[in-house]
Write a protein that holds these residues in place. Structure first.
Motif, mmCIF file in Angstrom:
data_model
loop_
_atom_site.group_PDB
_atom_site.id
_atom_site.type_symbol
_atom_site.label_atom_id
_atom_site.label_comp_id
_atom_site.label_asym_id
_atom_site.label_seq_id
_atom_site.Cartn_x
_atom_site.Cartn_y
_atom_site.Cartn_z
ATOM 1 N N PRO A 160 8.789 6.607 -4.661
ATOM 2 C CA PRO A 160 8.740 5.338 -3.927
ATOM 3 C C PRO A 160 7.349 5.021 -3.366
ATOM 4 O O PRO A 160 6.683 5.887 -2.813
ATOM 5 C CB PRO A 160 9.731 5.543 -2.772
ATOM 6 N N LEU A 161 6.971 3.753 -3.511
ATOM 7 C CA LEU A 161 5.698 3.275 -2.974
ATOM 8 C C LEU A 161 5.959 2.058 -2.110
ATOM 9 O O LEU A 161 6.949 1.349 -2.303
ATOM 10 C CB LEU A 161 4.776 2.791 -4.095
ATOM 11 N N ILE A 162 5.059 1.823 -1.167
ATOM 12 C CA ILE A 162 4.988 0.479 -0.620
ATOM 13 C C ILE A 162 3.600 -0.051 -0.929
ATOM 14 O O ILE A 162 2.640 0.720 -1.034
ATOM 15 C CB ILE A 162 5.245 0.397 0.909
ATOM 16 N N GLU A 163 3.508 -1.357 -1.091
ATOM 17 C CA GLU A 163 2.197 -1.977 -1.225
ATOM 18 C C GLU A 163 1.964 -2.842 0.002
ATOM 19 O O GLU A 163 2.828 -3.635 0.380
ATOM 20 C CB GLU A 163 2.113 -2.827 -2.495
ATOM 21 N N ILE A 164 0.819 -2.637 0.618
ATOM 22 C CA ILE A 164 0.460 -3.393 1.824
ATOM 23 C C ILE A 164 -0.706 -4.297 1.461
ATOM 24 O O ILE A 164 -1.790 -3.820 1.124
ATOM 25 C CB ILE A 164 0.061 -2.432 2.961
ATOM 26 N N VAL A 165 -0.479 -5.596 1.469
ATOM 27 C CA VAL A 165 -1.503 -6.551 1.047
ATOM 28 C C VAL A 165 -2.084 -7.237 2.273
ATOM 29 O O VAL A 165 -1.351 -7.789 3.098
ATOM 30 C CB VAL A 165 -0.902 -7.623 0.113
ATOM 31 N N SER A 166 -3.400 -7.180 2.413
ATOM 32 C CA SER A 166 -4.013 -7.835 3.576
ATOM 33 C C SER A 166 -4.409 -9.260 3.232
ATOM 34 O O SER A 166 -4.609 -9.615 2.076
ATOM 35 C CB SER A 166 -5.256 -7.073 4.043
ATOM 36 N N GLU A 167 -4.528 -10.074 4.264
ATOM 37 C CA GLU A 167 -5.108 -11.401 4.118
ATOM 38 C C GLU A 167 -6.603 -11.228 3.839
ATOM 39 O O GLU A 167 -7.180 -10.184 4.182
ATOM 40 C CB GLU A 167 -4.930 -12.185 5.425
ATOM 41 N N PRO A 168 -7.250 -12.247 3.260
ATOM 42 C CA PRO A 168 -8.705 -12.125 3.032
ATOM 43 C C PRO A 168 -9.481 -12.330 4.335
ATOM 44 O O PRO A 168 -10.295 -13.222 4.449
ATOM 45 C CB PRO A 168 -8.992 -13.233 2.007
ATOM 46 N N ASP A 169 -9.216 -11.487 5.322
ATOM 47 C CA ASP A 169 -9.783 -11.640 6.668
ATOM 48 C C ASP A 169 -10.977 -10.725 6.931
ATOM 49 O O ASP A 169 -11.629 -10.832 7.963
ATOM 50 C CB ASP A 169 -8.709 -11.312 7.727
ATOM 51 N N LEU A 170 -11.222 -9.801 6.020
ATOM 52 C CA LEU A 170 -12.311 -8.842 6.239
ATOM 53 C C LEU A 170 -13.618 -9.439 5.735
ATOM 54 O O LEU A 170 -13.624 -10.179 4.740
ATOM 55 C CB LEU A 170 -11.992 -7.534 5.506
ATOM 56 N N ARG A 171 -14.720 -9.105 6.430
ATOM 57 C CA ARG A 171 -15.993 -9.737 6.080
ATOM 58 C C ARG A 171 -17.098 -8.760 5.682
ATOM 59 O O ARG A 171 -18.115 -9.175 5.136
ATOM 60 C CB ARG A 171 -16.495 -10.594 7.264
ATOM 61 N N THR A 172 -16.935 -7.504 5.992
ATOM 62 C CA THR A 172 -17.994 -6.538 5.678
ATOM 63 C C THR A 172 -17.372 -5.225 5.194
ATOM 64 O O THR A 172 -16.210 -4.941 5.487
ATOM 65 C CB THR A 172 -18.840 -6.208 6.936
ATOM 66 N N PRO A 173 -18.152 -4.422 4.477
ATOM 67 C CA PRO A 173 -17.666 -3.092 4.082
ATOM 68 C C PRO A 173 -17.245 -2.262 5.313
ATOM 69 O O PRO A 173 -16.263 -1.530 5.252
ATOM 70 C CB PRO A 173 -18.871 -2.460 3.380
ATOM 71 N N ASP A 174 -17.967 -2.405 6.431
ATOM 72 C CA ASP A 174 -17.592 -1.676 7.646
ATOM 73 C C ASP A 174 -16.199 -2.086 8.129
ATOM 74 O O ASP A 174 -15.405 -1.239 8.532
ATOM 75 C CB ASP A 174 -18.590 -1.954 8.786
ATOM 76 N N GLU A 175 -15.932 -3.387 8.101
ATOM 77 C CA GLU A 175 -14.606 -3.851 8.531
ATOM 78 C C GLU A 175 -13.512 -3.326 7.604
ATOM 79 O O GLU A 175 -12.440 -2.935 8.050
ATOM 80 C CB GLU A 175 -14.562 -5.393 8.576
ATOM 81 N N ALA A 176 -13.797 -3.323 6.297
ATOM 82 C CA ALA A 176 -12.805 -2.829 5.344
ATOM 83 C C ALA A 176 -12.541 -1.337 5.575
ATOM 84 O O ALA A 176 -11.399 -0.882 5.574
ATOM 85 C CB ALA A 176 -13.298 -3.066 3.912
ATOM 86 N N PHE A 177 -13.608 -0.599 5.823
ATOM 87 C CA PHE A 177 -13.507 0.839 6.091
ATOM 88 C C PHE A 177 -12.665 1.075 7.350
ATOM 89 O O PHE A 177 -11.783 1.919 7.385
ATOM 90 C CB PHE A 177 -14.925 1.396 6.284
#
Ligand code: ADP
Ligand code: ZN
Ligand code: MG
Length: 486
Positions: A160-177
């Protein structure tokens, strides 16, 4: 790469992450085969997860509960009715020719995660959380290509997996990290997955585009796959943003495509463009009923949630009067936070507990590449040491050495102190005697002190400490020396 700093500041990146998470159920999502990692290839399989004709899936209730816990902790609304769908594509490790997933009726939607980069807090939207089954694994072996063999292991098929999809709200690699870090912390607290990236329990695909600073419309995105560590996510995004800026700034256009991160070459490269993109021909899974979540089930899942990291951090600040920084560090994992509370309550010294954990114990653990759960010093043993420090029966300096020895030997502070005769000297007569001897043997320094060079006091303290192997109580020593010298 050659993007000038000027060009870079004219553009802004937009990032959305898709995270796949393996739930840690004992059995698979639609059959009773074991999910145990590392078993001999193809030993945990049955007609259902092998996709044999006529086999029927039966939904694993525990998987739904775990998925719900994750969705609730991500502040999502659980849909009372959701539905499984077939996602059709061909791949050797997908025996049925389709993956059972969810499409237009996912389990949960409209959540968020709060992140903190530097001093700024930011809310990142979670578009949806849906459930699906994992595919098998292809293993490639042999070189050169003529000798190459591929093997299929279907143990993972149907995990079993879940997929968690984010909104395109991140702006930098640091924020994504930071987003991925928060997400992992939260999911580990919930104990719904081991979140192990090397084992593939946590996988992340990054969608990224760039647009001129100030633009309101998003640019064309690429999707970067094959990111099997947090570091690679950061590097791949940094690379991909520069690549896109260079193209756009040169008047070119971005091709919507899937790209792979090549960690050896430190670059992304195109895998398939939209033209060759899959048409998954989704349709509702006819072999499964719609998934109906009763209010009771949802309430049970909510009740089973542990105290979450943000709430716990706030409680640490209030209940133990910790600074925000300490509270943040100590709630980075549930195990760490539990350990802290055991030490704080066992010793009655929460601030000391925070200090000694953050400055000493965690360094010892880090040097040995160990987790807090593997600490050779138990919470009870650390609490005992802290009580001795608070009472003044060992100095801070001595305690440091004692802790290092507790760590390497597994012995308690009490045992080490009596074994080595290390207890602090708090007998005034004993300290005065040593002080007088030092004073008598050093008339020159006494002269200096009496003629106004009071800094010489430090020298005397050092001498007495040396003579007592650091065991004289420092406050008493200061006072007694002043008396003897003055
Ligand atoms: P697709 O239809 O290609 O799967 P979705 O709209 O479902 O695209 O979004 C998938 C992921 O891509 C989400 O995480 C979303 O936030 C992100 N995303 C969507 N549009 C963009 C964009 N223009 N730039 C960056 N990320 C995006
Ligand atoms: Zn099976
Ligand atoms: Mg999509």
């Amino acid at each position: 790469m050659t993007v000038s700093t000027v060009a870079r500041t004219k553009y802004e990146a937009v990032i959305g992450l898709e995270v796949h998470l393996q739930l840690r159920t004992n059995t698979k999502i639609f059959c009773s085969c074991s999910t145990h990692f590392g078993d001999p290839p193809n030993s945990n399989v049955c007609p259902v997860c092998l996709g044999l004709p006529g086999a029927l899936p039966v939904l694993n209730q525990a998987a739904v509960t775990m998925a719900m816990k994750a969705a609730l902790a991500l502040n999502c609304a659980i849909n009372p009715r959701s539905r499984f769908a077939r996602k059709n594509y061909f791949y050797p490790d997908l025996p049925k020719g389709y993956q059972i997933s969810q499409y237009d009726e996912p389990l949960a939607e409209h959540g968020w995660v709060d992140i903190e980069v530097g001093k700024t807090r930011k809310r990142i939207g979670v578009t949806r959380v849906h459930m699906e089954e994992d595919a098998g694994k292809s293993l490639h072996e042999g070189f050169p290509d003529s000798d190459r063999k591929s093997y299929i292991d279907l143990n993972r098929s149907g995990v079993p997996l879940i997929e968690i999809v984010s909104e395109p709200d991140l702006r930098t690699p640091d924020e994504a990290f930071e987003y991925l870090t928060r997400l992992k912390t939260l999911l580990l607290y919930l104990d719904v997955s081991n979140c192990n990236m090397e084992e593939g329990s946590l996988r992340c695909d990054a969608n990224v585009s760039v647009r001129p600073e100030g633009a309101t419309k998003f640019g064309t995105k690429t999707e970067v796959k094959n990111l099997n560590s947090f570091r690679f996510l950061h590097k791949a995004l940094t690379y991909e943003i520069e690549r896109q800026i260079e193209i756009v700034d040169g008047g070119g256009t971005i091709q919507q495509e899937t790209r792979l991160w090549d960690s050896k070459e430190q670059r992304t490269y195109g895998m398939r463009s939209k033209e060759f993109a899959h048409d998954y021909r989704y349709f509702p899974e006819p072999d499964l009923l719609p998934l109906v979540i009763s209010d009771e089930w949802k309430a049970q899942a909510r009740q089973s949630l542990p105290e979450l990291p943000d709430a716990r951090r706030q409680r640490f600040i209030q209940e133990y009067a910790l600074p925000d920084y300490d509270a943040g560090q100590l709630t980075l994992s549930k195990q760490l936070a539990d350990y802290f509370e055991d030490v704080a309550q066992g010793s009655g010294e929460p601030k000391l507990a925070a200090n000694w954990m953050l400055s000493e114990l965690l360094h010892l653990l880090k040097d040995a590449n160990r987790e807090i759960s593997e600490s050779p010093v138990s919470a009870a043993h650390l609490a005992e040491l802290l009580k001795m420090i608070a009472k003044g029966s060992v100095s801070g300096k001595m305690a440091k050495d004692i802790l290092a020895e507790m760590y390497s030997s597994g012995k308690t502070a009490g045992a080490l102190v009596s074994e080595k005769g290390l207890a602090q000297i708090t007998d005034a007569d004993q300290i005065s005697k040593v002080a007088r001897e030092i004073i008598a043997a050093n008339p020159k320094q006494v002269e200096q002190y009496r003629s106004g060079k009071t800094a010489t006091m430090g020298w005397f303290v050092g001498q007495v400490m040396k003579a007592t192997r650091g065991q004289a109580n420092p406050q008493m020593l200061q006072e007694l020396l002043k008396k003897e010298l003055g």
